[in-house]
Scaffold this active site. Structure first.
Site, PDB file in Angstrom:
ATOM      1  N   GLY A  17      -3.174 -51.599  14.881  1.00 21.91           N
ATOM      2  CA  GLY A  17      -2.838 -50.246  14.489  1.00 21.91           C
ATOM      3  C   GLY A  17      -3.974 -49.267  14.674  1.00 21.91           C
ATOM      4  CG  MET A  18      -7.568 -49.081  12.353  1.00 21.03           C
ATOM      5  SD  MET A  18      -8.150 -48.226  10.854  1.00 21.03           S
ATOM      6  CE  MET A  18      -9.283 -49.451  10.210  1.00 21.03           C
ATOM      7  CG  ASP A 146      -3.297 -60.317   6.821  1.00 24.11           C
ATOM      8  OD1 ASP A 146      -2.133 -60.754   6.665  1.00 24.11           O
ATOM      9  OD2 ASP A 146      -3.704 -59.858   7.899  1.00 24.11           O
TER      10      ASP A 146
END
Length: 582
Positions: A17-18, A146
């Site tokens: 995403g980034m 995560d």
């Protein structure tokens, strides 16, 4: 090959995403060369301070970790306006690729070897959970959040490495997220994380239980057609499929371990990774042969499993398949942070629960079909979160917003699911509104030069430090040590509702002396020296600019009180106390 300072970017491994991952090499004298991984902030986000802060926050957490079962961070740098992290390259497959290869070869991983892999991961996470600030000795309360087969890598030499603390949370991180966004891979989330309740290290223990469950039988604990159905099942409290029913040949001891790790109620789970690891090791010792790293190395070699890094999971949102290529212009690269590989001593500690880290994604507008699927997911998960909250006795201050699932790119929900009704239609309550009497809140940002530990109420962390607080007059204390000088500062700042207040403290040198020698208190806070005389004068300090109250306490009731004005100056200010008053 693209050059990034002293690093050559060989090929891109993944994009998220980034940030994007590159296999890179670093060269040195006389032909020295080392492979490593570069994690680089995407150009789209390099100019956004909030994303830069988020990215460097990850590096800051990872830089604190020095453990043989955690991939090392070598350097954090900046080049051509782009920030990057240089990390250890682990030559081997991730656990998902290894397990898939074993199943494809019809050579399932043995229960003892699966337990050994998770035991190594336990050791890594226990170290992270127990880590303390080296200056204050306060627990950092790091939670990975995560843990999944994608973030456990098995090296060709049999070493097990936990990677990607990209959405990890530490006590000194207090970022905010968009309302209702849940971070992590859905299938491995603890129920409290999915429902956005308070999350502590026991959420990682639940995720390890899911990883072990899947290694043993090739399926997740909850049967579901897609991620939305899985979330609904977990939030409604639907029991997991018994592991023994999926694989009847498993030893009872191992099934008991998995079941305890997967307890929906955190209080019923293992209370530390050390406890889980201890039970796993006792089970492993019952094997006919010793199981260790050499067996893992042999498994990787037999399956000829190549490196297979999972996609990058970052705090900014779901993976983005395509991004505009970075500019070909390359400027000089400046190293902005380094960390020596010094061992840290872990202390057995059960951190108190901490709230889920929150960050604001800035994503492109999805298409109409995707919006339809997300709308259904929002309805289902709003109902599920409401039911979960009704079933759980421990209340949380403030009502949680509806949960929107951030679905991993590797397991997209079928588009057709958007047209299917919920299996058990039921009236969906309106999203819960914050209580009328909930105290208004704002945000405080604390900066300092030099860096210090900021204390805001019951929250603390290294500067720059951000915390969400109740609006009103908020006291900020700053502590630390610079060389042989003890650092201290205190300031009260007004925080308006839904606004951000900033404290930017600068510290200046002060030398306290007294006749006779005595202790020194500034604003009621005792300064504790580091010299040969310990906590009595002379004491070198660094105080924040402003007005302070000083008290010398020389014993037998003798003391000296006086105001002290600290002003910006490169010179050391000398204060002599005379303890003659009783």
């Amino acid at each position: 090959m693209e050059q990034l300072g002293k690093y050559e970017l060989v090929k891109r491994l993944a994009v998220g995403g980034m940030a994007e991952l590159y296999l890179a090499t670093a060269s040195g004298p006389k032909g020295f060369k080392r492979n490593l991984v570069i994690k680089k902030l995407l150009p789209d986000y390099a100019g956004d301070p909030s994303f830069v802060e988020m990215f460097l926050g990850e590096a800051r957490i990872a830089g604190e970790l020095n453990h043989p079962n955690i991939a090392h961070v070598y350097e954090v740098g900046e080049g051509d306006g782009a920030y990057f992290i240089a990390m250890e390259y682990v030559d081997g497959p991730n656990l998902r690729a290894l397990a898939n290869g074993a199943r494809a070869a019809r050579r399932p991983i043995s229960p003892f070897l699966a337990a050994k892999i998770v035991s190594f991961a336990c050791d890594a996470l226990a170290y992270a959970h127990e880590l303390r600030d080296p200056q204050t000795a306060q627990p950092l309360h790091i939670v990975h959040r995560d843990v999944s087969p994608d973030n456990v890598i098995i090296a060709r030499n049999g070493a097990v490495k936990v990677v990607d603390f990209g959405i990890a949370k530490a006590a000194w991180q207090h970022q905010r997220t968009a309302t209702g966004v849940v971070k992590g891979k859905l299938g491995y989330m603890a129920p409290e994380q999915m429902a956005q309740r308070r999350v502590d290290h026991r959420a990682d223990i639940y995720s390890l239980g899911v990883v072990l469950y899947e290694l043993l039988c090739g399926a997740l604990p909850h049967e579901a057609a897609d991620d939305l159905a899985l979330a609904e099942a977990v939030l409604r409290g639907q029991p997991a499929t018994p592991l023994a029913s999926r694989r009847r040949d498993l030893p009872d001891d191992l099934v008991t371990i998995v079941n305890k790790a997967l307890e929906p109620d955190p209080a019923e789970r293992y209370q530390s990774c050390r406890a889980l690891q201890s039970d796993l090791e006792r089970f492993i010792h019952g094997a006919d042969e010793v199981v260790g790293s050499q067996d893992l190395a042999a498994l990787v070699a037999d399956l000829q499993a190549g490196p297979a890094w999972g996609r990058v999971v970052t705090p900014s949102g779901p993976a983005t398949p395509q991004r505009p290529p970075p500019s070909e212009r390359r400027g000089p690269v400046t190293a902005v942070a380094r960390r020596a590989a010094t061992p840290a001593t872990g202390v057995e500690h059960v951190p108190s629960p901490e709230e889920v880290t929150r960050t604001r994604p800035d994503l492109p507008m999805p298409s109409g079909r995707v919006l339809a699927g997300l709308a259904l997911g929002l309805v289902l998960l709003s109902a599920g979160a409401w039911i979960y909250a009704r079933r759980t006795p421990a209340p949380v201050t403030g009502a949680a917003p509806p949960v929107a699932v951030q679905t991993p790119a590797a397991r997209p929900a079928p588009v057709a699911a958007a047209a299917q009704p919920a299996p058990e239609p039921a009236p969906v309550p309106a999203p819960a509104a914050p209580p009328v009497d909930a105290a208004p809140r704002g945000t405080i940002v604390v900066k300092s030069s030099p860096a210090a530990t900021a204390h805001v109420g019951d929250k603390s962390g290294r500067t720059p430090f951000t915390a969400e607080v109740e609006a009103g007059q908020v006291k900020v204390e700053l502590t630390g040590r610079v060389g042989d000088a003890v650092l201290w500062g205190a300031e009260t700042v007004a925080v308006e509702p839904d606004q951000t207040a900033t404290v930017d403290a600068a510290f200046y040198k002060v030398l306290f002396r007294s006749v006779p020698e005595g202790k020194v208190f500034v604003d009621g806070h005792q300064l504790k020296g580091s010299g040969p005389d310990g906590d009595v004068t002379p004491i070198r300090a660094m105080l924040s600019a402003g007005d302070h109250q000083v008290r010398f306490a020389c014993g037998q009731g003798r003391e000296d009180r006086r105001p002290l004005a600290v002003r910006p100056s490169p010179q050391e200010l000398v204060i002599d106390g005379r303890c003659v008053h009783k």
